[in-house]
Design a protein around this motif. Sequence first.
Motif, PDB file in Angstrom:
ATOM      1  N   TYR A  60     112.381  16.121  30.774  1.00 25.75           N
ATOM      2  CA  TYR A  60     112.761  16.625  29.451  1.00 25.75           C
ATOM      3  C   TYR A  60     113.809  17.718  29.600  1.00 25.75           C
ATOM      4  O   TYR A  60     113.633  18.674  30.364  1.00 25.75           O
ATOM      5  N   ASP A  61     114.932  17.583  28.879  1.00 27.07           N
ATOM      6  CA  ASP A  61     116.035  18.546  28.868  1.00 27.07           C
ATOM      7  C   ASP A  61     116.529  18.843  30.289  1.00 27.07           C
ATOM      8  O   ASP A  61     116.763  19.998  30.659  1.00 27.07           O
ATOM      9  N   ASP A  62     116.723  17.792  31.062  1.00 29.35           N
ATOM     10  CA  ASP A  62     117.180  17.928  32.449  1.00 29.35           C
ATOM     11  C   ASP A  62     118.700  17.859  32.484  1.00 29.35           C
ATOM     12  O   ASP A  62     119.290  16.795  32.287  1.00 29.35           O
ATOM     13  N   ARG A  63     119.330  18.993  32.755  1.00 29.43           N
ATOM     14  CA  ARG A  63     120.788  19.046  32.801  1.00 29.43           C
ATOM     15  C   ARG A  63     121.315  19.208  34.221  1.00 29.43           C
ATOM     16  O   ARG A  63     122.534  19.310  34.415  1.00 29.43           O
ATOM     17  N   HIS A  64     120.440  19.257  35.205  1.00 32.51           N
ATOM     18  CA  HIS A  64     120.881  19.528  36.577  1.00 32.51           C
ATOM     19  C   HIS A  64     120.215  18.584  37.593  1.00 32.51           C
ATOM     20  O   HIS A  64     119.994  18.953  38.738  1.00 32.51           O
ATOM     21  N   ASN A  65     119.850  17.381  37.159  1.00 32.83           N
ATOM     22  CA  ASN A  65     119.321  16.341  38.060  1.00 32.83           C
ATOM     23  C   ASN A  65     118.057  16.789  38.798  1.00 32.83           C
ATOM     24  O   ASN A  65     117.853  16.491  39.976  1.00 32.83           O
ATOM     25  N   TRP A  66     117.162  17.482  38.101  1.00 29.19           N
ATOM     26  CA  TRP A  66     115.879  17.843  38.709  1.00 29.19           C
ATOM     27  C   TRP A  66     115.079  16.592  39.059  1.00 29.19           C
ATOM     28  O   TRP A  66     114.395  16.539  40.078  1.00 29.19           O
ATOM     29  N   LYS A  67     115.191  15.595  38.194  1.00 28.91           N
ATOM     30  CA  LYS A  67     114.439  14.356  38.422  1.00 28.91           C
ATOM     31  C   LYS A  67     114.870  13.674  39.714  1.00 28.91           C
ATOM     32  O   LYS A  67     114.034  13.216  40.512  1.00 28.91           O
ATOM     33  N   LEU A 124     104.972  11.068  37.131  1.00 26.68           N
ATOM     34  CA  LEU A 124     105.316  12.489  37.151  1.00 26.68           C
ATOM     35  C   LEU A 124     106.062  12.838  35.863  1.00 26.68           C
ATOM     36  O   LEU A 124     107.116  12.275  35.572  1.00 26.68           O
ATOM     37  N   ASN A 125     105.513  13.770  35.110  1.00 22.14           N
ATOM     38  CA  ASN A 125     106.143  14.247  33.886  1.00 22.14           C
ATOM     39  C   ASN A 125     106.799  15.591  34.173  1.00 22.14           C
ATOM     40  O   ASN A 125     106.135  16.568  34.539  1.00 22.14           O
ATOM     41  N   GLY A 126     108.119  15.661  34.027  1.00 21.34           N
ATOM     42  CA  GLY A 126     108.861  16.891  34.256  1.00 21.34           C
ATOM     43  C   GLY A 126     109.449  17.426  32.967  1.00 21.34           C
ATOM     44  O   GLY A 126     110.038  16.681  32.187  1.00 21.34           O
ATOM     45  N   VAL A 127     109.267  18.717  32.739  1.00 21.56           N
ATOM     46  CA  VAL A 127     109.759  19.353  31.515  1.00 21.56           C
ATOM     47  C   VAL A 127     110.518  20.618  31.901  1.00 21.56           C
ATOM     48  O   VAL A 127     110.000  21.464  32.641  1.00 21.56           O
ATOM     49  N   ILE A 137     110.235  25.360  34.687  1.00 18.44           N
ATOM     50  CA  ILE A 137     110.010  23.956  35.007  1.00 18.44           C
ATOM     51  C   ILE A 137     108.510  23.710  35.061  1.00 18.44           C
ATOM     52  O   ILE A 137     107.758  24.468  35.690  1.00 18.44           O
ATOM     53  N   ILE A 138     108.081  22.665  34.374  1.00 18.52           N
ATOM     54  CA  ILE A 138     106.668  22.272  34.328  1.00 18.52           C
ATOM     55  C   ILE A 138     106.558  20.861  34.881  1.00 18.52           C
ATOM     56  O   ILE A 138     107.286  19.961  34.454  1.00 18.52           O
ATOM     57  N   LEU A 139     105.670  20.664  35.837  1.00 16.27           N
ATOM     58  CA  LEU A 139     105.427  19.350  36.433  1.00 16.27           C
ATOM     59  C   LEU A 139     103.977  18.948  36.189  1.00 16.27           C
ATOM     60  O   LEU A 139     103.068  19.757  36.379  1.00 16.27           O
TER      61      LEU A 139
END
Length: 236
Positions: A60-67, A124-127, A137-139
């Motif tokens: 969610y709202d990932d602007r820097h390729n955290w995923k 895996l849910n990333g926020v 960051i919430i995982l």
Amino acid sequence: MNNRNITLFTTSVFLLLLLYACASTGLITGFSAGEQKNSLPFMGKNLIEEVRSISIPPFYDDRHNWKGIAHGVFTSSPRISVIHSEKTDRIIKESRKDLSNMEPEDRPDFLSKIGRSLQVDAVLNGVILSNDKQHEIILQLISSKDSRILWWQAVEFSFREGSLAPSDQKALLSEMLAPLLSHLGKREKPSPTPAVKSEPKTEEQPKTETPPKGGTKPKIERKPDKGTKPDDISPM
């Protein structure tokens, strides 16, 4: 080599080492991260140890390729398999729902359904939450079976705008995920116990009299026929 050259060489080496140290600690990029917020991140270690396959949908709202960086951290574990991103994206597209517009509280149930479609154990849910210059960051590791949150962790971090380095992201994610990766895939799932079919009850048959031993038939007394006269008895 004279003393001046030796001094210049030593100074250059020192500066290079200093720059490397600054880069590795995030001083150049201005990156800093706080303490992990959840001191008891595991909701069920037994269930986590049975997880052997996961999917990582877009954060969610990932602007820097955290995923993408999280995907690389998970694939470093030899005990679990990570579904390819293209396959996950295709299943999400087929669901005809826009994950980017979905609120964080609505994501777990939807991602659990995606996990079942992909036939993986967990998702895996990333926020990413941003407020001014502070970010969080919430995982969450969500069970595909019943949407249960098996593990979660959160960390606040900050960085200079436009200078977030992938190495800083990887260092933070590796630290957050290390306790989880140490438990994932440690044991096999218990095989389901086959149901025991109950045999239908048979009605009891009435007991029959057993014939007497020796094979002899019971004696049947015959009554004299009414139409027959007794023999004449001669007088004494």
